[in-house]
Design a protein around this motif. Structure first.
Motif, short mmCIF file in Angstrom:
data_model
loop_
_atom_site.label_atom_id
_atom_site.label_comp_id
_atom_site.label_asym_id
_atom_site.label_seq_id
_atom_site.Cartn_x
_atom_site.Cartn_y
_atom_site.Cartn_z
N SER A 63 0.84 -1.19 0.00
CA SER A 63 0.00 0.00 0.00
C SER A 63 0.87 1.24 0.00
O SER A 63 1.80 1.35 0.80
N LEU A 64 0.58 2.18 -0.88
CA LEU A 64 1.32 3.44 -0.88
C LEU A 64 0.89 4.31 0.30
O LEU A 64 1.65 5.15 0.77
N ALA A 65 -0.33 4.07 0.81
CA ALA A 65 -0.83 4.87 1.94
C ALA A 65 -0.23 4.41 3.27
O ALA A 65 0.16 5.23 4.09
N THR A 66 -0.14 3.09 3.48
CA THR A 66 0.33 2.58 4.78
C THR A 66 1.72 1.97 4.72
O THR A 66 2.31 1.69 5.76
N THR A 125 -6.23 -5.16 -15.72
CA THR A 125 -6.87 -4.22 -14.79
C THR A 125 -5.83 -3.49 -13.95
O THR A 125 -5.91 -2.28 -13.76
N TYR A 126 -4.88 -4.24 -13.43
CA TYR A 126 -3.85 -3.65 -12.58
C TYR A 126 -3.10 -2.56 -13.34
O TYR A 126 -2.88 -1.46 -12.81
N GLU A 127 -2.74 -2.84 -14.58
CA GLU A 127 -1.96 -1.87 -15.35
C GLU A 127 -2.81 -0.73 -15.89
O GLU A 127 -2.35 0.41 -15.96
N MET A 128 -4.05 -1.00 -16.26
CA MET A 128 -4.92 0.04 -16.83
C MET A 128 -5.61 0.91 -15.79
O MET A 128 -5.84 2.09 -16.02
N ILE A 129 -5.99 0.30 -14.66
CA ILE A 129 -6.81 1.00 -13.67
C ILE A 129 -6.01 1.34 -12.41
O ILE A 129 -5.87 2.49 -12.04
N PHE A 157 -0.49 10.77 -9.10
CA PHE A 157 -1.47 10.88 -8.02
C PHE A 157 -0.89 10.66 -6.64
O PHE A 157 -1.36 11.25 -5.67
N TYR A 158 0.13 9.80 -6.52
CA TYR A 158 0.61 9.39 -5.20
C TYR A 158 2.08 9.73 -4.94
O TYR A 158 2.58 9.45 -3.86
N GLY A 159 2.77 10.29 -5.95
CA GLY A 159 4.15 10.67 -5.76
C GLY A 159 5.14 9.52 -5.88
O GLY A 159 6.34 9.71 -5.77
N GLU A 160 4.62 8.31 -6.10
CA GLU A 160 5.47 7.13 -6.29
C GLU A 160 4.64 6.07 -7.03
O GLU A 160 3.43 6.17 -7.12
N SER A 161 5.36 5.07 -7.52
CA SER A 161 4.70 4.02 -8.30
C SER A 161 4.38 2.80 -7.44
O SER A 161 5.11 2.49 -6.50
N TYR A 162 3.30 2.14 -7.82
CA TYR A 162 3.03 0.82 -7.25
C TYR A 162 4.02 -0.17 -7.84
O TYR A 162 4.66 0.11 -8.86
N GLN A 163 4.13 -1.33 -7.25
CA GLN A 163 5.01 -2.38 -7.76
C GLN A 163 4.55 -2.81 -9.16
O GLN A 163 3.36 -2.70 -9.48
N PRO A 164 5.47 -3.35 -9.95
CA PRO A 164 5.07 -3.87 -11.27
C PRO A 164 4.14 -5.08 -11.12
O PRO A 164 4.17 -5.78 -10.11
N VAL A 165 3.31 -5.29 -12.12
CA VAL A 165 2.28 -6.31 -12.08
C VAL A 165 2.83 -7.70 -11.78
O VAL A 165 2.21 -8.47 -11.05
N ASP A 166 4.01 -8.03 -12.29
CA ASP A 166 4.55 -9.38 -12.07
C ASP A 166 5.04 -9.60 -10.64
O ASP A 166 5.27 -10.73 -10.23
N GLU A 167 5.16 -8.53 -9.85
CA GLU A 167 5.48 -8.67 -8.43
C GLU A 167 4.22 -8.78 -7.58
O GLU A 167 4.26 -9.26 -6.45
N VAL A 168 3.10 -8.31 -8.11
CA VAL A 168 1.86 -8.23 -7.35
C VAL A 168 0.97 -9.45 -7.59
O VAL A 168 0.42 -10.02 -6.65
N LEU A 169 0.83 -9.84 -8.84
CA LEU A 169 -0.06 -10.95 -9.21
C LEU A 169 0.73 -12.18 -9.57
O LEU A 169 1.68 -12.11 -10.35
N THR A 170 0.33 -13.32 -9.01
CA THR A 170 0.96 -14.59 -9.33
C THR A 170 -0.11 -15.59 -9.76
O THR A 170 -1.27 -15.50 -9.33
#
Length: 191
Positions: free
Chosen positions: A121-124, A152-156, A164-177
């Protein structure tokens, strides 16, 4: 209370997109990202050629149990596309998590046990795990659901995230397995 305040009060901070993020998706991708809002509900969803992704579904406490959630899902089911959503694992301290899972089970959703979803989470700054549920009108596979979640992860979810958040979320291949042979627990069997 506006639509964003309703969502923000109901969903945990680690699951919430910023209002600016959602408004930008609505404005810049009106063909894909949609808001269905009424006095007792907010439904945010993406509809693509081959699937529908429910980003947020909020039903006010005073109108739960009156069929509103069922009606909203029926509207989406009429599109005859798989419907995919993320849901929190059962938290026995939060009775809403179990009620939510019971609702989706009654509506014919299945647990995609071969799909893992784990994002910081970028918030917590904490790791947040979610489960993927899906409704498959034509017995679509979990592999198709996985590909839809990647899109969805990449588009939305990560759309203009740095803006929006000042930093990026992890790449999709690190998040979804996806573990095809994973005999994972079906969280819907537990309820």
């Amino acid at each position: 209370m506006n639509w964003y305040e309703k969502l923000n009060q109901y969903f945990p901070v680690e699951e919430m997109k910023s209002k600016e993020h959602m408004e930008t998706l609505l404005k810049e991708h009106p063909e894909d990202y949609h808001k269905d809002e009424g006095p007792y509900h907010v439904l945010m969803y993406a509809e693509l050629d081959s699937f529908v992704f429910i980003d947020y579904l909020y039903i006010s406490k005073e109108s739960r149990g009156q069929g509103l959630g069922h009606q909203l899902l029926e509207k989406l089911k009429k599109k005859e596309k798989p419907i995919i959503l993320e849901v929190e694992p059962i938290n026995y301290e939060d009775t809403d998590t179990e009620k939510r899972l019971r609702f989706y089970k009654r509506e014919g959703f299945e647990h995609a046990s071969s799909i893992g979803y784990r994002r910081r989470s970028l918030a917590t700054k904490e790791m947040n795990e979610m489960e993927i549920l899906y409704w498959a009108p034509n017995n679509e596979s979990e592999e198709l659901v996985f590909k839809a979640m990647q899109k969805t992860y990449e588009m939305i979810h990560t759309y203009r995230d740095t803006h929006f958040y000042g930093e990026s979320y992890q790449p999709v291949d690190e998040v979804l397995t996806f573990e095809k042979d994973k005999a994972g627990e079906d969280i819907l069997d537990e309820i």
